[in-house]
Design a protein around this motif. Sequence first.
Motif, PDB file in Angstrom:
ATOM      1  N   LEU A 235       6.409  -7.592  14.315  1.00 29.21           N
ATOM      2  CA  LEU A 235       5.208  -6.786  14.741  1.00 29.21           C
ATOM      3  C   LEU A 235       4.392  -6.442  13.556  1.00 29.21           C
ATOM      4  O   LEU A 235       2.952  -6.830  14.145  1.00 29.21           O
ATOM      5  CB  LEU A 235       5.786  -5.424  15.389  1.00 29.21           C
ATOM      6  CG  LEU A 235       4.797  -4.553  15.531  1.00 29.21           C
ATOM      7  CD1 LEU A 235       3.694  -5.011  16.887  1.00 29.21           C
ATOM      8  CD2 LEU A 235       5.131  -3.121  15.976  1.00 29.21           C
ATOM      9  N   ARG A 238       2.271  -9.800  13.706  1.00 28.51           N
ATOM     10  CA  ARG A 238       1.272  -9.749  14.573  1.00 28.51           C
ATOM     11  C   ARG A 238       0.179  -8.865  14.511  1.00 28.51           C
ATOM     12  O   ARG A 238      -1.070  -9.398  14.566  1.00 28.51           O
ATOM     13  CB  ARG A 238       2.160  -9.304  15.985  1.00 28.51           C
ATOM     14  CG  ARG A 238       1.867  -9.414  17.370  1.00 28.51           C
ATOM     15  CD  ARG A 238       1.009 -10.635  17.601  1.00 28.51           C
ATOM     16  NE  ARG A 238       1.746 -11.559  17.883  1.00 28.51           N
ATOM     17  CZ  ARG A 238       1.467 -12.876  18.655  1.00 28.51           C
ATOM     18  NH1 ARG A 238       0.327 -12.959  18.702  1.00 28.51           N
ATOM     19  NH2 ARG A 238       2.107 -13.905  19.120  1.00 28.51           N
ATOM     20  N   ILE A 357       6.531  -4.821  24.749  1.00 29.88           N
ATOM     21  CA  ILE A 357       5.880  -5.931  24.077  1.00 29.88           C
ATOM     22  C   ILE A 357       6.399  -7.191  23.617  1.00 29.88           C
ATOM     23  O   ILE A 357       7.711  -7.235  23.752  1.00 29.88           O
ATOM     24  CB  ILE A 357       5.087  -5.618  22.705  1.00 29.88           C
ATOM     25  CG1 ILE A 357       6.207  -5.162  21.613  1.00 29.88           C
ATOM     26  CG2 ILE A 357       4.195  -4.408  22.937  1.00 29.88           C
ATOM     27  CD1 ILE A 357       5.730  -5.167  20.041  1.00 29.88           C
ATOM     28  N   ALA A 359       6.548  -9.402  20.333  1.00 26.63           N
ATOM     29  CA  ALA A 359       5.939  -9.789  19.192  1.00 26.63           C
ATOM     30  C   ALA A 359       5.839 -11.277  18.854  1.00 26.63           C
ATOM     31  O   ALA A 359       5.015 -11.796  18.082  1.00 26.63           O
ATOM     32  CB  ALA A 359       6.818  -9.374  17.936  1.00 26.63           C
ATOM     33  N   GLY A 362       2.997 -12.218  21.877  1.00 28.00           N
ATOM     34  CA  GLY A 362       1.654 -11.409  21.718  1.00 28.00           C
ATOM     35  C   GLY A 362       1.459 -10.397  22.935  1.00 28.00           C
ATOM     36  O   GLY A 362       0.765  -9.441  23.145  1.00 28.00           O
ATOM     37  N   MET A 365       0.410  -6.283  23.306  1.00 26.39           N
ATOM     38  CA  MET A 365      -0.074  -6.033  22.054  1.00 26.39           C
ATOM     39  C   MET A 365      -1.441  -5.081  22.237  1.00 26.39           C
ATOM     40  O   MET A 365      -1.832  -4.132  21.593  1.00 26.39           O
ATOM     41  CB  MET A 365      -0.533  -6.954  21.083  1.00 26.39           C
ATOM     42  CG  MET A 365       0.677  -7.471  20.604  1.00 26.39           C
ATOM     43  SD  MET A 365       1.636  -6.674  19.549  1.00 26.39           S
ATOM     44  CE  MET A 365       0.401  -6.221  18.299  1.00 26.39           C
TER      45      MET A 365
END
Length: 451
Positions: A235, A238, A357, A359, A362, A365
């Motif tokens: 994360l 990301r 989510i 990670a 995506g 996000m």
Amino acid sequence: MERGDVASDTIAAVATPPGRGGIGIVRISGPNVPELAEAVLGKLPAARHATLSIARDRQGVPLDQGIALYYAAPHSYTGEDVLEFQGHGGIAVMQAVLAAFVDAGARLAEPGEYTRRAFFNDRLDLAQAEAVADLIDASSREAARSALRSLSGEFSRGIEAIVDALVELRALTEALLDFPEEEIDALHRDDAYRRLERVRVALADILARSRRGSLLREGIHVVIAGRPNVGKSSLLNRLAGEERAIVTPIPGTTRDLVREDIAIEGVPLHVVDTAGLRDTADEVERIGVERAWQELGRADVVIAMFEANTGVRPEDQAILARFESALPAGAARIEVFNKIDLCAEPALVGDAAAIRISAKTGAGMDRLRQALLAAAGWNPGGETVFLARERHLRALERAAAHLEAAAREAARWELFAEELRLAQEALSEITGAFTSDDLLGEIFRRFCIGK
Ligand SMILES: Nc1nc2c(ncn2[C@@H]2O[C@H](COP(=O)(O)OP(=O)(O)OP(=O)(O)O)[C@@H](O)[C@H]2O)c(=O)[nH]1
Ligand SMILES: [Mg+2]
């Protein structure tokens, strides 16, 4: 020096950053600008006319050729006579030109001394002077815009409007003090309280906008936490948009804190990835887990992370239970279920407030970014905010507390008046109408030289 006093010496500094550049500027300000210009440039240029000039040392040896600009007092940044020489931006050239002005009688400027003089000459108030430094230091466009608003006086005008209303209310109260209590009719009393209420509403509004604005200055401290392997480091990467932290399928990969500064819609966030929280015999990992808990104790926002494909497990429950005592009182918490790409029915994971989510892909996000801003109290596209400093917030809070105290002083007019006076004093500190030398020193010391 007091506000309104005239400085007796002339200061000089290179106003552009040290290093090579297309243009470098030497700026001098003070009463001796005309003589100094004559000594170094041969003559004082006409005011506000870009004049091609050659700077020479005392022996008349040319040092640089550039544009000289003269601003006659009081129409200058400092309010004094100011001369700017725009030459070639090389370290040696700039130092030589600066030395020529010093040789001719100028003194090297201290950090922030130009702005300090502008303040003493009433060219700006203290909040505006601070906005100059904040504009230079702004790390995002949003922060720069807010600083510019303060520099243009919008923040100060808001404060002054409240001070004016307080002054009026104080005058009214002083008049009431002259009457025996039984002769003050309900009409006057209601009027006083209505006015007080209006001032309190206006102050609460400025305080709220300043609190939000201070987020832009300081940034929000976000800590990602959870048991090992849930995807915390993935994360962070990301959010950062690059591979900052090591990611492996081995639980216990992250041992140390990994910090990354990011911005969401111009709001700066300091994001910290931490070691997966678990009991472990590994010495290095144990220290990492300890650091994670310490970091959690300083968080504004905590991202509590779980795996969507396994749901909240007993180990997660234990961590959540410990959050109750480990997190600071005001910290916001966002529950994030990661790895929804591994779920057949992601929508069924977690409760309504949970953010789902991946990670890896995506997914989700955008929602997480919005949740981060919301948790931090940021109101996107909302009203204008002020890039307030800690000192402004404290003064506003103090003023609000005095007004609250005044509201409690039903019909004890002396005390009522005294609380109003204290509130006014707190507000006046913001614009500098009421300040100590220590505070001024503290504020201007942090400026760059030449500003
Ligand atoms: N399928 C899938 N795998 C993921 C996702 N996020 C992370 N992973 C994988 O999960 C494993 C652990 O990811 P990390 O980001 O290292 O997890 P961590 O929480 O930082 O782990 P520790 O540092 O050990 O606490 C890696 O193999 C990742 O590739 C995701 O959204 N989907
Ligand atoms: Mg990790």
